[in-house]
Design a protein around this motif. Structure first.
Motif, PDB file in Angstrom:
ATOM      1  N   TYR A  53       0.948  -1.444  -0.302  1.00 24.29           N
ATOM      2  CA  TYR A  53       0.103  -0.018   0.166  1.00 24.29           C
ATOM      3  C   TYR A  53       1.026   1.087  -0.245  1.00 24.29           C
ATOM      4  CZ  TYR A  53      -3.821   2.773   1.265  1.00 24.29           C
ATOM      5  OH  TYR A  53      -4.992   4.181   0.941  1.00 24.29           O
ATOM      6  N   GLU A  54       1.920   1.505   0.833  1.00 22.99           N
ATOM      7  CA  GLU A  54       2.840   2.182   1.167  1.00 22.99           C
ATOM      8  C   GLU A  54       3.646   2.773  -0.786  1.00 22.99           C
ATOM      9  OE1 GLU A  54       5.484   1.760   4.035  1.00 22.99           O
ATOM     10  OE2 GLU A  54       3.864   1.748   6.062  1.00 22.99           O
ATOM     11  N   ARG A  55       4.608   1.526  -0.727  1.00 19.02           N
ATOM     12  CA  ARG A  55       5.575   2.095  -2.223  1.00 19.02           C
ATOM     13  C   ARG A  55       3.337   2.060  -3.286  1.00 19.02           C
ATOM     14  NH1 ARG A  55       8.031  -2.890  -3.760  1.00 19.02           N
ATOM     15  NH2 ARG A  55      10.145  -2.573  -2.495  1.00 19.02           N
ATOM     16  N   GLY A  56       1.979   1.440  -3.609  1.00 16.91           N
ATOM     17  CA  GLY A  56       1.078   1.992  -4.231  1.00 16.91           C
ATOM     18  C   GLY A  56       0.961   3.587  -4.277  1.00 16.91           C
ATOM     19  N   GLU A  57       1.216   3.832  -3.229  1.00 14.58           N
ATOM     20  CA  GLU A  57       1.330   5.451  -2.679  1.00 14.58           C
ATOM     21  C   GLU A  57       2.190   6.288  -3.132  1.00 14.58           C
ATOM     22  OE1 GLU A  57       0.458   6.472   1.356  1.00 14.58           O
ATOM     23  OE2 GLU A  57      -1.799   6.450   1.049  1.00 14.58           O
ATOM     24  N   ARG A  58       3.453   5.650  -2.670  1.00  9.46           N
ATOM     25  CA  ARG A  58       5.280   6.485  -3.739  1.00  9.46           C
ATOM     26  C   ARG A  58       5.155   6.127  -4.940  1.00  9.46           C
ATOM     27  NH1 ARG A  58       7.285   3.309   0.787  1.00  9.46           N
ATOM     28  NH2 ARG A  58       8.273   2.143  -0.733  1.00  9.46           N
ATOM     29  N   VAL A  59       4.801   4.950  -5.665  1.00  9.09           N
ATOM     30  CA  VAL A  59       4.224   5.045  -7.181  1.00  9.09           C
ATOM     31  C   VAL A  59       3.470   5.589  -7.381  1.00  9.09           C
ATOM     32  CG1 VAL A  59       4.170   3.854  -8.905  1.00  9.09           C
ATOM     33  CG2 VAL A  59       5.351   2.995  -6.871  1.00  9.09           C
ATOM     34  N   HIS A  60       2.300   5.883  -7.386  1.00  9.72           N
ATOM     35  CA  HIS A  60       1.163   6.949  -7.632  1.00  9.72           C
ATOM     36  C   HIS A  60       1.751   8.953  -7.666  1.00  9.72           C
ATOM     37  CE1 HIS A  60      -2.769   9.564  -8.378  1.00  9.72           C
ATOM     38  NE2 HIS A  60      -3.060   8.655  -9.035  1.00  9.72           N
ATOM     39  N   LEU A  61       2.315   8.842  -6.996  1.00  9.03           N
ATOM     40  CA  LEU A  61       2.997  10.411  -6.699  1.00  9.03           C
ATOM     41  C   LEU A  61       3.852  10.648  -7.256  1.00  9.03           C
ATOM     42  CD1 LEU A  61       2.895  12.395  -4.767  1.00  9.03           C
ATOM     43  CD2 LEU A  61       4.355  11.439  -3.670  1.00  9.03           C
ATOM     44  N   ALA A  62       4.774   9.705  -7.913  1.00  9.96           N
ATOM     45  CA  ALA A  62       5.990  10.021  -8.379  1.00  9.96           C
ATOM     46  C   ALA A  62       5.207   9.957  -9.564  1.00  9.96           C
ATOM     47  CB  ALA A  62       6.896   9.271  -8.299  1.00  9.96           C
ATOM     48  N   MET A  63       4.309   8.921 -10.146  1.00 12.23           N
ATOM     49  CA  MET A  63       4.094   9.127 -11.491  1.00 12.23           C
ATOM     50  C   MET A  63       2.858  10.768 -11.703  1.00 12.23           C
ATOM     51  SD  MET A  63       1.686   5.340 -11.759  1.00 12.23           S
ATOM     52  CE  MET A  63       0.811   5.511 -13.046  1.00 12.23           C
ATOM     53  N   VAL A  64       2.113  11.445 -11.076  1.00 13.62           N
ATOM     54  CA  VAL A  64       1.556  12.252 -11.391  1.00 13.62           C
ATOM     55  C   VAL A  64       2.276  13.355 -11.465  1.00 13.62           C
ATOM     56  CG1 VAL A  64       0.042  14.245 -10.089  1.00 13.62           C
ATOM     57  CG2 VAL A  64      -0.631  11.447  -9.986  1.00 13.62           C
ATOM     58  N   SER A  65       3.442  13.548 -10.393  1.00 14.47           N
ATOM     59  CA  SER A  65       4.610  14.362 -10.312  1.00 14.47           C
ATOM     60  C   SER A  65       5.241  14.044 -12.158  1.00 14.47           C
ATOM     61  CB  SER A  65       5.648  14.621  -9.655  1.00 14.47           C
ATOM     62  OG  SER A  65       5.177  14.337  -8.108  1.00 14.47           O
ATOM     63  N   ARG A  66       4.810  13.392 -13.026  1.00 12.44           N
ATOM     64  CA  ARG A  66       5.876  13.460 -13.590  1.00 12.44           C
ATOM     65  C   ARG A  66       5.018  13.868 -14.906  1.00 12.44           C
ATOM     66  NH1 ARG A  66       8.898  10.324 -10.492  1.00 12.44           N
ATOM     67  NH2 ARG A  66      10.877   9.950 -10.416  1.00 12.44           N
ATOM     68  N   GLY A  67       3.796  13.554 -15.123  1.00 10.75           N
ATOM     69  CA  GLY A  67       2.481  14.310 -15.156  1.00 10.75           C
ATOM     70  C   GLY A  67       1.164  13.363 -15.800  1.00 10.75           C
ATOM     71  N   TRP A  68       1.873  12.350 -15.139  1.00 10.68           N
ATOM     72  CA  TRP A  68       0.123  11.367 -15.896  1.00 10.68           C
ATOM     73  C   TRP A  68      -1.185  11.657 -15.502  1.00 10.68           C
ATOM     74  CZ3 TRP A  68      -0.958   6.173 -17.189  1.00 10.68           C
ATOM     75  CH2 TRP A  68      -1.957   6.029 -16.977  1.00 10.68           C
ATOM     76  N   ALA A  69      -1.641  11.526 -15.978  1.00 12.48           N
ATOM     77  CA  ALA A  69      -3.168  12.162 -16.693  1.00 12.48           C
ATOM     78  C   ALA A  69      -4.314  10.874 -15.992  1.00 12.48           C
ATOM     79  CB  ALA A  69      -3.581  13.194 -17.164  1.00 12.48           C
ATOM     80  N   GLY A  70      -4.042   9.997 -16.099  1.00  8.88           N
ATOM     81  CA  GLY A  70      -4.288   8.771 -15.851  1.00  8.88           C
ATOM     82  C   GLY A  70      -4.785   8.063 -17.616  1.00  8.88           C
ATOM     83  N   ALA A  71      -4.127   8.651 -18.031  1.00  4.34           N
ATOM     84  CA  ALA A  71      -4.164   7.657 -20.078  1.00  4.34           C
ATOM     85  C   ALA A  71      -2.752   7.789 -20.111  1.00  4.34           C
ATOM     86  CB  ALA A  71      -4.746   8.957 -20.221  1.00  4.34           C
ATOM     87  N   MET A  72      -2.512   5.883 -21.308  1.00  2.95           N
ATOM     88  CA  MET A  72      -1.667   6.457 -21.607  1.00  2.95           C
ATOM     89  C   MET A  72      -0.576   6.918 -22.603  1.00  2.95           C
ATOM     90  SD  MET A  72       0.002   3.491 -19.845  1.00  2.95           S
ATOM     91  CE  MET A  72       1.793   2.226 -20.721  1.00  2.95           C
ATOM     92  N   PRO A  73       0.694   6.720 -23.204  1.00  2.00           N
ATOM     93  CA  PRO A  73       0.096   7.605 -24.479  1.00  2.00           C
ATOM     94  C   PRO A  73       0.023   6.672 -25.787  1.00  2.00           C
ATOM     95  CG  PRO A  73       2.137   7.246 -23.387  1.00  2.00           C
ATOM     96  CD  PRO A  73       1.074   6.818 -22.706  1.00  2.00           C
ATOM     97  N   ASP A  74      -0.790   7.079 -26.322  1.00  2.00           N
ATOM     98  CA  ASP A  74      -1.107   6.466 -27.797  1.00  2.00           C
ATOM     99  C   ASP A  74      -1.354   6.891 -28.803  1.00  2.00           C
ATOM    100  OD1 ASP A  74      -3.181   4.291 -29.071  1.00  2.00           O
ATOM    101  OD2 ASP A  74      -5.048   5.652 -28.422  1.00  2.00           O
ATOM    102  N   ASP A  75      -1.179   5.582 -30.121  1.00  7.83           N
ATOM    103  CA  ASP A  75      -0.798   6.520 -31.337  1.00  7.83           C
ATOM    104  C   ASP A  75      -2.424   6.610 -31.937  1.00  7.83           C
ATOM    105  OD1 ASP A  75      -0.302   6.402 -33.739  1.00  7.83           O
ATOM    106  OD2 ASP A  75       0.292   4.748 -34.313  1.00  7.83           O
ATOM    107  N   PRO A  76      -2.517   8.056 -31.935  1.00  7.85           N
ATOM    108  CA  PRO A  76      -4.124   8.905 -32.977  1.00  7.85           C
ATOM    109  C   PRO A  76      -4.609   7.983 -34.097  1.00  7.85           C
ATOM    110  CG  PRO A  76      -2.440  10.595 -32.836  1.00  7.85           C
ATOM    111  CD  PRO A  76      -2.240   8.768 -32.438  1.00  7.85           C
ATOM    112  N   ARG A  77      -3.860   7.534 -34.648  1.00  7.83           N
ATOM    113  CA  ARG A  77      -4.523   6.825 -36.462  1.00  7.83           C
ATOM    114  C   ARG A  77      -5.467   5.515 -36.180  1.00  7.83           C
ATOM    115  NH1 ARG A  77       0.956   4.532 -38.273  1.00  7.83           N
ATOM    116  NH2 ARG A  77       1.491   4.099 -36.689  1.00  7.83           N
ATOM    117  N   PRO A  78      -6.444   5.584 -36.394  1.00  7.39           N
ATOM    118  CA  PRO A  78      -7.730   4.862 -36.393  1.00  7.39           C
ATOM    119  C   PRO A  78      -7.105   3.749 -37.092  1.00  7.39           C
ATOM    120  CG  PRO A  78      -7.730   6.457 -38.372  1.00  7.39           C
ATOM    121  CD  PRO A  78      -6.606   6.598 -37.672  1.00  7.39           C
ATOM    122  N   VAL A  79      -7.627   2.915 -36.286  1.00 10.48           N
ATOM    123  CA  VAL A  79      -7.810   1.426 -36.730  1.00 10.48           C
ATOM    124  C   VAL A  79      -8.443   0.803 -37.900  1.00 10.48           C
ATOM    125  CG1 VAL A  79      -7.646  -1.246 -36.271  1.00 10.48           C
ATOM    126  CG2 VAL A  79      -7.249   0.321 -34.778  1.00 10.48           C
TER     127      VAL A  79
END
Length: 246
Positions: A196-222
């Motif tokens: 639980y503690e590691r998960g909080e630290r990881v999430h804080l690190a992700m948010v500090s690096r610009g994590w907005a809840g979405a993975m980088p994606d290729d916008p090209r349609p299938v």
């Protein structure tokens, strides 16, 4: 190293993740909706999966080892003919419950096919692509975040559990002894707190690096061809379901 992903360069591996996710979902729904007495239909479902394995170059032994995860359900299915009530039938001189046999077959056939479909999807799609595929299918962002953290740190938590177990054994702990179950329970509690503690630290690190809840994606349609090719197993399964339902 991912235990359920088998990298490759086959037509199945190259399909977009969202196409494979939809195909797997439709295929499983067809299997679940099939009556348990339609034995031929289950054989055809398995044949379709075997064709996908051939194209994706997935060895059956590789799948069989990972399908052992359903062993408890197999044991339950094999026990039902002997513990269920109702009318009985003789099988090789042994009286078994007719309803229990059908119920056990239902669990075994549908459960095994469901596990094999999941393993096929995982084998041909990397964890990151699975997350991106769910994202493209408009799955809620919170589910995406939870799945991302789970896939990324499942192995980390497992490694932490192995290190804690090794440390306990080096200090004289033997998990085979019943009176040491308390130490095992405390170890599980400690692992939960650390995770639980590691998960909080990881999430804080992700948010500090610009994590907005979405993975980088290729916008090209299938393309339409990718959908048509990827949905072939689902279309065959749907045809089998319609055929046995008429």
């Amino acid at each position: 190293m991912q235990p359920f992903h088998r990298p490759g360069d086959t037509p199945v591996h190259r399909l977009p993740a969202q196409v494979k996710i939809v195909t797997a979902l439709v295929f499983v729904l067809c299997v679940v909706a099939t009556r348990r007495t339609e034995f031929l239909a289950f054989g055809l479902y398995f044949a379709v999966l075997a064709g996908v394995w051939t194209v994706a170059r997935i060895p059956p032994v590789w799948l069989a080892k990972r399908a052992l995860i359903e062993t408890p359900f197999v044991i339950l299915a094999l026990a039902l003919p002997f513990v269920a009530g109702g009318p009985t039938v003789d099988v090789l001189g042994v009286a078994v419950s007719e309803q229990g046999t059908l119920a056990g077959w239902n669990i075994l056939a549908k459960g095994t096919l469901g596990v094999l479909v999941s393993l096929t999807l995982a084998a041909t799609t990397s964890p990151r692509d699975l997350i991106v595929g769910l994202q493209r299918l408009r799955v809620p962002a919170m589910v995406i975040t939870i799945a991302t953290l789970m896939l990324r740190y499942l192995e980390v938590i497992a490694a932490e559990a192995r290190r804690m177990r090794t440390a306990r054994i080096c200090r004289g702990h033997d998990p085979r002894f019943l009176w040491q179950v308390g130490a095992t329970a405390r170890g599980i509690g400690t692992l939960f707190v650390r995770s639980y503690e590691r998960g909080e630290r990881v999430h804080l690190a992700m948010v500090s690096r610009g994590w907005a809840g979405a993975m980088p994606d290729d916008p090209r349609p299938v393309g339409r061809s990718a959908w048509l090719l990827g949905l072939v197993p689902a279309a065959v399964a749907a045809a089998v379901l319609v055929g046995v339902s008429l």
